[in-house]
Design an enzyme around this catalytic site. Structure first.
Site, PDB file in Angstrom:
ATOM      1  N   GLU A   1       0.768  -1.161  -0.071  1.00 54.28           N
ATOM      2  CA  GLU A   1      -0.005  -0.054  -0.107  1.00 54.28           C
ATOM      3  C   GLU A   1       0.882   1.186   0.074  1.00 54.28           C
ATOM      4  O   GLU A   1       2.031   1.334   0.487  1.00 54.28           O
ATOM      5  CB  GLU A   1      -0.866  -0.219   1.273  1.00 54.28           C
ATOM      6  CG  GLU A   1      -1.686   0.894   1.382  1.00 54.28           C
ATOM      7  CD  GLU A   1      -2.973   1.214   0.417  1.00 54.28           C
ATOM      8  OE1 GLU A   1      -2.379   1.449  -0.681  1.00 54.28           O
ATOM      9  OE2 GLU A   1      -4.095   1.414   0.971  1.00 54.28           O
ATOM     10  N   ASP A   2       0.432   2.367  -0.502  1.00 51.66           N
ATOM     11  CA  ASP A   2       1.025   3.581  -0.563  1.00 51.66           C
ATOM     12  C   ASP A   2       0.977   4.211   0.773  1.00 51.66           C
ATOM     13  O   ASP A   2       2.341   4.462   1.295  1.00 51.66           O
ATOM     14  CB  ASP A   2       0.564   4.637  -1.604  1.00 51.66           C
ATOM     15  CG  ASP A   2      -0.989   4.811  -1.539  1.00 51.66           C
ATOM     16  OD1 ASP A   2      -1.707   4.170  -0.623  1.00 51.66           O
ATOM     17  OD2 ASP A   2      -1.582   5.692  -2.129  1.00 51.66           O
TER      18      ASP A   2
ATOM     19  N   ASP B   1      -3.622   5.389   6.674  1.00 49.92           N
ATOM     20  CA  ASP B   1      -3.866   6.557   7.258  1.00 49.92           C
ATOM     21  C   ASP B   1      -4.702   6.400   8.413  1.00 49.92           C
ATOM     22  O   ASP B   1      -4.358   5.975   9.490  1.00 49.92           O
ATOM     23  CB  ASP B   1      -4.472   7.683   6.291  1.00 49.92           C
ATOM     24  CG  ASP B   1      -5.077   8.910   6.895  1.00 49.92           C
ATOM     25  OD1 ASP B   1      -4.358   9.509   7.605  1.00 49.92           O
ATOM     26  OD2 ASP B   1      -6.014   9.437   6.203  1.00 49.92           O
TER      27      ASP B   1
ATOM     28  N   PHE C   1      -1.496  16.118   4.816  1.00 53.86           N
ATOM     29  CA  PHE C   1      -1.732  15.473   3.501  1.00 53.86           C
ATOM     30  C   PHE C   1      -0.621  15.649   2.443  1.00 53.86           C
ATOM     31  O   PHE C   1      -0.008  16.610   2.169  1.00 53.86           O
ATOM     32  CB  PHE C   1      -2.921  16.002   3.048  1.00 53.86           C
ATOM     33  CG  PHE C   1      -3.481  15.166   1.819  1.00 53.86           C
ATOM     34  CD1 PHE C   1      -4.300  14.240   2.102  1.00 53.86           C
ATOM     35  CD2 PHE C   1      -3.409  15.649   0.557  1.00 53.86           C
ATOM     36  CE1 PHE C   1      -5.018  13.509   1.167  1.00 53.86           C
ATOM     37  CE2 PHE C   1      -4.005  14.746  -0.686  1.00 53.86           C
ATOM     38  CZ  PHE C   1      -4.675  13.901  -0.346  1.00 53.86           C
TER      39      PHE C   1
ATOM     40  N   ARG D   1       0.725  12.118  -8.891  1.00 50.28           N
ATOM     41  CA  ARG D   1       1.282  11.116  -8.510  1.00 50.28           C
ATOM     42  C   ARG D   1       2.776  10.679  -9.132  1.00 50.28           C
ATOM     43  O   ARG D   1       3.517   9.670  -8.524  1.00 50.28           O
ATOM     44  CB  ARG D   1       0.360   9.849  -9.254  1.00 50.28           C
ATOM     45  CG  ARG D   1      -1.072   9.677  -8.701  1.00 50.28           C
ATOM     46  CD  ARG D   1      -1.543   8.487  -9.068  1.00 50.28           C
ATOM     47  NE  ARG D   1      -3.230   8.445  -8.728  1.00 50.28           N
ATOM     48  CZ  ARG D   1      -3.763   8.066  -7.879  1.00 50.28           C
ATOM     49  NH1 ARG D   1      -2.978   7.602  -6.829  1.00 50.28           N
ATOM     50  NH2 ARG D   1      -5.081   8.132  -7.780  1.00 50.28           N
TER      51      ARG D   1
END
Ligand code: IMP
Ligand code: MG
Length: 181
Positions: free
Chosen positions: A101-102, A105, A154, A167
């Site tokens: 996963e990136d 959160d 963020f 991205r």
């Protein structure tokens, strides 16, 4: 610096060494296993850049597969409801699955994905995330390999987006606050 980016949080060099380190950790972990049938699963779209770099640092035979899940909700908040938009290509029953996963959160999205994956009975299941925001966690996620922990900001770049953009940045940056408003 790219327009819209306030500051660089993780430079391209730091990204590189974090990924190299993860590759070593993952390689030595799985190298101990007598039998190995490794499937590395990336969650699209956020993980695609990290995934490409990571698998090249894992010095073991493996196959890759991808899954797209969408969380309902707008730009920066996760609602925790996920739906499978594109499923895996192959069965993972009896396989050694490494989920990639990136960023984790709140953990809501990944928690749901884990549930789906576990129901398909892999032999083993490990989790690798490039970034983690521990202070934001709502649902516990058992992360096995983590690139780095960051504070509650963020971020985008290195696969991570804001409204599908940014991205392609080779670093991880923090967006200018007025863009998030
Ligand atoms: P969670 O369900 O709150 O853990 O949300 C995880 C997903 O939200 C990630 O896969 C990202 O797509 C997205 N996300 C969470 N934080 C960020 C961020 O700082 N930048 C970009 N995307 C993020
Ligand atoms: Mg994502």
């Amino acid at each position: 610096m790219e327009r819209g980016i306030e500051k660089v949080l993780v430079t391209e060099e730091e990204v590189k060494s974090a990924v190299a380190l993860l590759g070593e950790e993952i390689t030595s972990y799985y190298a101990q296993q007598e039998q190995l049938d490794l499937v590395v699963i990336g969650l699209l779209r956020g993980s695609f850049v990290f995934m490409a770099d990571l698998v090249r640092q894992v010095k073991l035979p493996l196959i890759v597969d991808f899954m797209t899940v969408s969380s309902y909700g707008d730009g920066t908040v996760s609602t925790g409801d996920v739906k499978v938009v594109m499923d895996l290509d192959q069965s993972i029953e009896g396989k050694d699955v490494l989920m990639v996963e990136d960023i984790i959160d709140t953990g809501k999205t990944f928690n749901k994905v884990l549930y789906l994956i576990k129901n398909r009975h892999p032999r083993s299941l490990k989790i690798c995330t490039f970034l983690s925001k521990p202070s934001r966690r709502v649902v516990e996620v058992p992360i096995d390999f983590c690139g780095m922990e960051i504070s509650d900001e963020f971020v985008c770049g290195y696969g991570l987006d804001y409204s599908q953009k940014y991205r392609n940045l080779p670093y991880v940056g923090v967006l200018k606050p007025d863009l998030l408003a």
